[in-house]
Enzyme design. Sequence first.
Site, PDB file in Angstrom:
ATOM      1  N   GLY A 192     -26.612  15.315  -8.897  1.00 49.57           N
ATOM      2  CA  GLY A 192     -25.868  14.156  -9.401  1.00 49.57           C
ATOM      3  C   GLY A 192     -26.470  13.511 -10.633  1.00 49.57           C
ATOM      4  N   ASP A 221      -4.033 -18.358  -9.433  1.00 49.20           N
ATOM      5  CA  ASP A 221      -5.000 -19.232  -8.755  1.00 49.20           C
ATOM      6  C   ASP A 221      -5.529 -20.236  -9.772  1.00 49.20           C
ATOM      7  OD1 ASP A 221      -7.144 -17.975 -10.236  1.00 49.20           O
ATOM      8  OD2 ASP A 221      -7.092 -16.342  -8.782  1.00 49.20           O
ATOM      9  N   LYS A 227      -3.746 -21.290  -3.418  1.00 48.59           N
ATOM     10  CA  LYS A 227      -4.051 -20.644  -2.128  1.00 48.59           C
ATOM     11  C   LYS A 227      -4.708 -21.651  -1.196  1.00 48.59           C
ATOM     12  CE  LYS A 227      -6.335 -17.309  -4.221  1.00 48.59           C
ATOM     13  NZ  LYS A 227      -7.075 -16.087  -4.549  1.00 48.59           N
ATOM     14  N   THR A 273      -6.947  -4.368  -5.710  1.00 48.80           N
ATOM     15  CA  THR A 273      -6.165  -3.806  -4.606  1.00 48.80           C
ATOM     16  C   THR A 273      -4.730  -4.313  -4.617  1.00 48.80           C
ATOM     17  OG1 THR A 273      -6.841  -5.574  -3.102  1.00 48.80           O
ATOM     18  CG2 THR A 273      -8.201  -3.575  -3.133  1.00 48.80           C
ATOM     19  N   GLY A 294      -3.566  -7.176  -3.549  1.00 48.65           N
ATOM     20  CA  GLY A 294      -3.212  -8.090  -2.455  1.00 48.65           C
ATOM     21  C   GLY A 294      -2.890  -9.496  -2.933  1.00 48.65           C
TER      22      GLY A 294
END
Length: 325
Positions: free
Chosen positions: A46, A178, A201, A234, A236
Amino acid sequence: MTGIKTTGEKKLMLFSGRAHPELAEEVAHKLGVQLVPSKAFDFANGEIYVRFEESARGCDAFVIQSHTAPINKWIMEQLIMIDALKRASAKRITVIVPFYGYARQDKKHRGREPISARLMADLFKTAGADRILTVDLHTDQIQGFFDGPVDHLFALPLLADYVGTKVDREKLTIVSPDAGRVRVADRWCDRLGAPLAIVHKRRDPDVANQVTVHEVVGDVRGRICVLVDDMIDTGGTICAAADALFANGAEDVIVTATHGVLSGPAADRLKNSKVSEFVFTDTLPTPGELELDKITVLSIAPMIASAIREVFEDGSVTSLFDDAH
Protein backbone atom coordinates in the site's frame (compact mmCIF):
# COMPACT_ATOMS: atom_id res chain seq x y z
CA MET A 1 29.40 44.48 -10.72
CA THR A 2 28.58 42.21 -7.78
CA GLY A 3 26.42 39.14 -8.16
CA ILE A 4 25.12 37.45 -11.28
CA LYS A 5 21.96 38.32 -13.22
CA THR A 6 19.84 35.48 -14.52
CA THR A 7 18.30 35.52 -17.97
CA GLY A 8 15.81 32.78 -17.08
CA GLU A 9 12.06 33.41 -16.96
CA LYS A 10 9.55 32.01 -14.50
CA LYS A 11 8.21 28.61 -15.47
CA LEU A 12 4.76 27.30 -14.50
CA MET A 13 4.48 23.51 -14.11
CA LEU A 14 1.26 21.66 -13.27
CA PHE A 15 1.44 18.32 -11.45
CA SER A 16 -1.49 16.00 -10.74
CA GLY A 17 -2.11 13.08 -8.45
CA ARG A 18 -4.29 10.12 -9.41
CA ALA A 19 -7.44 11.05 -7.43
CA HIS A 20 -9.33 13.11 -10.03
CA PRO A 21 -7.37 13.16 -13.31
CA GLU A 22 -10.30 14.52 -15.37
CA LEU A 23 -10.34 17.79 -13.41
CA ALA A 24 -6.54 18.14 -13.63
CA GLU A 25 -6.63 17.59 -17.42
CA GLU A 26 -9.33 20.23 -17.84
CA VAL A 27 -7.39 22.76 -15.71
CA ALA A 28 -4.28 22.07 -17.81
CA HIS A 29 -6.30 22.58 -21.01
CA LYS A 30 -7.69 25.92 -19.75
CA LEU A 31 -4.14 27.06 -18.90
CA GLY A 32 -2.79 25.91 -22.25
CA VAL A 33 -0.18 23.63 -20.64
CA GLN A 34 0.32 19.89 -20.34
CA LEU A 35 0.44 18.02 -17.06
CA VAL A 36 3.99 17.06 -16.13
CA PRO A 37 4.39 13.33 -16.86
CA SER A 38 4.85 11.37 -13.68
CA LYS A 39 5.23 7.78 -12.57
CA ALA A 40 3.05 6.79 -9.62
CA PHE A 41 2.16 3.36 -8.29
CA ASP A 42 1.39 1.47 -5.08
CA PHE A 43 3.70 -1.12 -3.60
CA ALA A 44 2.14 -4.43 -2.54
CA ASN A 45 1.79 -3.22 1.06
CA GLY A 46 0.00 0.00 0.00
CA GLU A 47 2.98 2.40 0.12
CA ILE A 48 2.92 5.04 -2.64
CA TYR A 49 5.79 5.80 -5.03
CA VAL A 50 5.91 9.02 -7.10
CA ARG A 51 8.54 10.32 -9.50
CA PHE A 52 8.26 13.22 -11.95
CA GLU A 53 9.77 12.60 -15.37
CA GLU A 54 10.84 16.19 -16.07
CA SER A 55 13.17 18.53 -14.19
CA ALA A 56 11.32 20.82 -11.78
CA ARG A 57 14.34 22.89 -10.74
CA GLY A 58 13.45 26.56 -10.24
CA CYS A 59 9.84 26.15 -11.41
CA ASP A 60 6.62 27.55 -9.98
CA ALA A 61 4.97 24.21 -9.15
CA PHE A 62 1.22 23.69 -8.79
CA VAL A 63 0.19 20.33 -7.33
CA ILE A 64 -3.49 19.44 -7.80
CA GLN A 65 -5.22 16.65 -5.90
CA SER A 66 -8.83 16.34 -4.77
CA HIS A 67 -9.32 14.52 -1.48
CA THR A 68 -11.87 11.95 -2.62
CA ALA A 69 -12.33 8.37 -1.38
CA PRO A 70 -10.08 6.64 -0.34
CA ILE A 71 -9.30 10.02 1.17
CA ASN A 72 -6.26 9.13 3.31
CA LYS A 73 -4.48 7.54 0.33
CA TRP A 74 -4.87 10.63 -1.86
CA ILE A 75 -3.81 13.01 0.91
CA MET A 76 -0.67 10.92 1.44
CA GLU A 77 0.05 10.88 -2.31
CA GLN A 78 -0.18 14.67 -2.44
CA LEU A 79 2.18 15.03 0.52
CA ILE A 80 4.67 12.72 -1.20
CA MET A 81 4.40 14.77 -4.41
CA ILE A 82 5.11 17.98 -2.48
CA ASP A 83 8.13 16.38 -0.81
CA ALA A 84 9.42 15.17 -4.20
CA LEU A 85 9.17 18.73 -5.60
CA LYS A 86 10.87 20.26 -2.56
CA ARG A 87 13.78 17.85 -3.02
CA ALA A 88 13.80 18.55 -6.78
CA SER A 89 14.49 22.25 -6.04
CA ALA A 90 11.16 23.70 -7.17
CA LYS A 91 11.24 27.44 -6.47
CA ARG A 92 7.67 27.67 -5.10
CA ILE A 93 5.11 24.94 -4.41
CA THR A 94 1.39 25.78 -4.48
CA VAL A 95 -0.92 23.03 -3.27
CA ILE A 96 -4.29 22.96 -5.08
CA VAL A 97 -6.93 21.19 -3.01
CA PRO A 98 -10.35 21.61 -4.68
CA PHE A 99 -11.85 19.71 -1.73
CA TYR A 100 -9.88 20.05 1.53
CA GLY A 101 -10.00 16.79 3.47
CA TYR A 102 -10.87 16.82 7.19
CA ALA A 103 -12.27 20.37 6.91
CA ARG A 104 -15.26 19.42 9.07
CA GLN A 105 -12.93 18.79 12.03
CA ASP A 106 -12.03 22.46 12.44
CA LYS A 107 -12.63 22.83 16.20
CA LYS A 108 -13.11 20.79 19.37
CA HIS A 109 -16.74 20.12 20.16
CA ARG A 110 -15.87 17.95 23.17
CA GLY A 111 -12.78 17.08 25.20
CA ARG A 112 -10.08 14.77 23.81
CA GLU A 113 -10.97 15.47 20.17
CA PRO A 114 -8.40 16.42 17.48
CA ILE A 115 -8.50 19.52 15.28
CA SER A 116 -7.71 17.55 12.15
CA ALA A 117 -8.13 20.48 9.73
CA ARG A 118 -5.20 22.18 11.50
CA LEU A 119 -3.17 18.96 11.32
CA MET A 120 -3.73 18.90 7.55
CA ALA A 121 -2.33 22.43 7.21
CA ASP A 122 0.71 21.45 9.32
CA LEU A 123 1.32 18.38 7.13
CA PHE A 124 1.28 20.49 3.96
CA LYS A 125 3.68 23.01 5.51
CA THR A 126 6.06 20.30 6.73
CA ALA A 127 6.04 18.58 3.33
CA GLY A 128 7.16 21.84 1.71
CA ALA A 129 4.06 23.74 0.54
CA ASP A 130 4.46 27.52 0.23
CA ARG A 131 0.83 28.29 -0.63
CA ILE A 132 -2.61 26.64 -0.64
CA LEU A 133 -5.35 27.16 -3.19
CA THR A 134 -8.73 25.64 -2.29
CA VAL A 135 -12.46 25.93 -3.01
CA ASP A 136 -15.22 26.65 -0.46
CA LEU A 137 -13.70 25.59 2.85
CA HIS A 138 -16.16 24.23 5.41
CA THR A 139 -15.38 27.25 7.60
CA ASP A 140 -13.36 30.35 6.76
CA GLN A 141 -11.10 30.13 9.82
CA ILE A 142 -9.25 27.13 8.31
CA GLN A 143 -7.35 29.74 6.24
CA GLY A 144 -5.64 30.77 9.48
CA PHE A 145 -4.39 27.24 10.18
CA PHE A 146 -1.79 27.50 7.40
CA ASP A 147 1.19 29.78 7.98
CA GLY A 148 1.34 31.22 4.48
CA PRO A 149 -0.94 32.50 1.71
CA VAL A 150 -4.27 30.70 1.27
CA ASP A 151 -6.30 31.47 -1.85
CA HIS A 152 -9.93 30.68 -1.01
CA LEU A 153 -12.05 30.35 -4.16
CA PHE A 154 -15.86 30.55 -4.09
CA ALA A 155 -18.18 28.46 -6.27
CA LEU A 156 -21.09 30.80 -5.46
CA PRO A 157 -20.91 32.85 -8.71
CA LEU A 158 -20.84 29.67 -10.81
CA LEU A 159 -23.70 27.95 -8.95
CA ALA A 160 -25.88 31.05 -8.43
CA ASP A 161 -25.64 32.21 -12.04
CA TYR A 162 -26.62 28.72 -13.26
CA VAL A 163 -29.63 28.56 -10.92
CA GLY A 164 -30.60 32.15 -11.79
CA THR A 165 -31.04 31.21 -15.46
CA LYS A 166 -33.17 28.14 -14.62
CA VAL A 167 -35.92 29.51 -12.37
CA ASP A 168 -38.57 32.20 -12.17
CA ARG A 169 -36.79 34.88 -10.09
CA GLU A 170 -40.13 36.22 -8.82
CA LYS A 171 -40.84 32.93 -7.01
CA LEU A 172 -37.29 32.26 -5.80
CA THR A 173 -36.37 31.81 -2.11
CA ILE A 174 -32.85 30.92 -0.93
CA VAL A 175 -32.81 28.45 1.98
CA SER A 176 -30.03 27.70 4.47
CA PRO A 177 -30.21 24.05 5.65
CA ASP A 178 -28.97 25.06 9.13
CA ALA A 179 -27.84 28.10 11.12
CA GLY A 180 -24.19 27.60 10.07
CA ARG A 181 -24.86 28.28 6.37
CA VAL A 182 -26.85 31.51 6.83
CA ARG A 183 -23.94 33.78 5.85
CA VAL A 184 -23.40 31.92 2.56
CA ALA A 185 -27.16 31.86 1.87
CA ASP A 186 -27.20 35.62 2.48
CA ARG A 187 -24.65 36.11 -0.30
CA TRP A 188 -26.88 34.11 -2.63
CA CYS A 189 -29.80 36.38 -1.71
CA ASP A 190 -27.74 39.47 -2.57
CA ARG A 191 -26.66 38.02 -5.91
CA LEU A 192 -30.09 36.79 -7.02
CA GLY A 193 -32.27 39.38 -5.26
CA ALA A 194 -34.24 36.72 -3.41
CA PRO A 195 -35.58 36.41 0.17
CA LEU A 196 -34.01 34.07 2.76
CA ALA A 197 -35.48 31.15 4.71
CA ILE A 198 -33.80 28.84 7.25
CA VAL A 199 -34.44 25.21 8.17
CA HIS A 200 -33.93 25.04 11.92
CA LYS A 201 -33.11 21.59 13.32
CA ARG A 202 -34.52 20.78 16.74
CA ARG A 203 -33.96 17.65 18.74
CA ASP A 204 -36.91 15.78 20.15
CA PRO A 205 -36.36 15.65 23.94
CA ASP A 206 -37.89 12.15 24.01
CA VAL A 207 -35.54 10.69 21.37
CA ALA A 208 -31.82 10.68 22.15
CA ASN A 209 -29.23 11.78 19.54
CA GLN A 210 -31.76 12.25 16.78
CA VAL A 211 -32.95 15.31 14.92
CA THR A 212 -36.66 14.76 14.49
CA VAL A 213 -38.09 18.24 14.09
CA HIS A 214 -37.26 20.57 11.19
CA GLU A 215 -38.81 24.00 11.60
CA VAL A 216 -38.84 26.33 8.59
CA VAL A 217 -38.20 29.98 9.45
CA GLY A 218 -39.54 32.14 6.62
CA ASP A 219 -42.31 31.88 4.06
CA VAL A 220 -41.78 29.12 1.48
CA ARG A 221 -45.39 28.36 0.46
CA GLY A 222 -45.71 28.32 -3.33
CA ARG A 223 -42.03 29.27 -3.69
CA ILE A 224 -39.15 27.69 -5.64
CA CYS A 225 -36.65 26.98 -2.88
CA VAL A 226 -32.90 26.69 -3.46
CA LEU A 227 -31.13 24.89 -0.60
CA VAL A 228 -27.46 25.95 -0.50
CA ASP A 229 -24.70 23.99 1.25
CA ASP A 230 -20.93 23.55 0.98
CA MET A 231 -20.93 19.74 0.82
CA ILE A 232 -23.33 16.81 0.67
CA ASP A 233 -21.93 13.61 2.14
CA THR A 234 -24.60 10.98 2.88
CA GLY A 235 -27.44 13.31 1.90
CA GLY A 236 -29.44 12.79 5.10
CA THR A 237 -29.49 16.40 6.32
CA ILE A 238 -30.24 17.98 2.96
CA CYS A 239 -33.00 15.52 2.01
CA ALA A 240 -34.67 15.99 5.42
CA ALA A 241 -34.48 19.77 4.94
CA ALA A 242 -36.07 19.41 1.48
CA ASP A 243 -38.88 17.28 2.96
CA ALA A 244 -39.52 20.02 5.54
CA LEU A 245 -39.80 22.62 2.76
CA PHE A 246 -42.29 20.50 0.80
CA ALA A 247 -44.25 19.93 4.04
CA ASN A 248 -44.46 23.72 4.40
CA GLY A 249 -45.92 24.17 0.92
CA ALA A 250 -42.83 24.74 -1.28
CA GLU A 251 -43.64 24.39 -4.98
CA ASP A 252 -40.21 23.02 -5.90
CA VAL A 253 -36.80 22.45 -4.28
CA ILE A 254 -33.39 22.67 -5.95
CA VAL A 255 -30.27 21.68 -3.99
CA THR A 256 -26.84 23.17 -4.68
CA ALA A 257 -23.51 22.26 -3.09
CA THR A 258 -19.90 22.87 -4.06
CA HIS A 259 -18.66 19.43 -3.05
CA GLY A 260 -20.61 16.29 -3.88
CA VAL A 261 -18.93 13.85 -1.48
CA LEU A 262 -21.90 11.47 -1.89
CA SER A 263 -20.90 8.58 0.37
CA GLY A 264 -22.80 5.46 1.43
CA PRO A 265 -26.59 5.89 1.22
CA ALA A 266 -26.37 9.15 -0.77
CA ALA A 267 -27.19 7.47 -4.09
CA ASP A 268 -30.51 6.04 -2.85
CA ARG A 269 -31.43 9.21 -0.96
CA LEU A 270 -30.88 11.45 -3.98
CA LYS A 271 -32.75 9.09 -6.32
CA ASN A 272 -35.76 8.83 -3.98
CA SER A 273 -35.86 12.51 -3.02
CA LYS A 274 -38.60 14.83 -4.33
CA VAL A 275 -35.90 17.43 -5.08
CA SER A 276 -36.10 18.31 -8.80
CA GLU A 277 -32.38 19.00 -9.32
CA PHE A 278 -29.08 18.61 -7.46
CA VAL A 279 -26.34 20.96 -8.67
CA PHE A 280 -22.68 20.29 -7.80
CA THR A 281 -19.27 21.37 -9.07
CA ASP A 282 -16.65 18.81 -10.11
CA THR A 283 -14.25 19.47 -7.20
CA LEU A 284 -14.80 15.75 -6.56
CA PRO A 285 -15.50 13.00 -9.11
CA THR A 286 -19.19 12.01 -9.16
CA PRO A 287 -19.68 8.29 -8.37
CA GLY A 288 -20.81 6.32 -11.43
CA GLU A 289 -24.04 5.12 -9.81
CA LEU A 290 -25.09 8.76 -9.41
CA GLU A 291 -25.27 9.69 -13.07
CA LEU A 292 -28.93 10.66 -12.76
CA ASP A 293 -30.95 13.06 -14.89
CA LYS A 294 -31.55 15.29 -11.89
CA ILE A 295 -27.84 15.68 -11.07
CA THR A 296 -26.03 18.57 -12.80
CA VAL A 297 -22.25 18.93 -12.46
CA LEU A 298 -20.68 22.30 -13.32
CA SER A 299 -16.98 22.62 -14.13
CA ILE A 300 -14.80 24.40 -11.58
CA ALA A 301 -11.73 24.09 -13.87
CA PRO A 302 -11.96 27.57 -15.51
CA MET A 303 -12.01 29.19 -12.06
CA ILE A 304 -9.04 27.15 -10.79
CA ALA A 305 -7.11 27.87 -14.00
CA SER A 306 -7.76 31.64 -13.66
CA ALA A 307 -6.58 31.54 -10.03
CA ILE A 308 -3.41 29.63 -10.99
CA ARG A 309 -2.65 32.25 -13.65
CA GLU A 310 -3.13 35.10 -11.14
CA VAL A 311 -0.83 33.41 -8.61
CA PHE A 312 1.82 32.70 -11.26
CA GLU A 313 1.73 36.25 -12.62
CA ASP A 314 1.65 37.80 -9.11
CA GLY A 315 -1.81 39.15 -9.81
CA SER A 316 -4.88 39.28 -7.57
CA VAL A 317 -6.93 36.14 -6.90
CA THR A 318 -9.38 38.27 -4.90
CA SER A 319 -10.25 40.24 -8.04
CA LEU A 320 -11.88 37.11 -9.46
CA PHE A 321 -14.55 37.35 -6.75
CA ASP A 322 -15.05 41.06 -6.19
CA ASP A 323 -18.75 40.66 -7.05
CA ALA A 324 -19.29 37.43 -5.06
CA HIS A 325 -19.56 39.00 -1.61
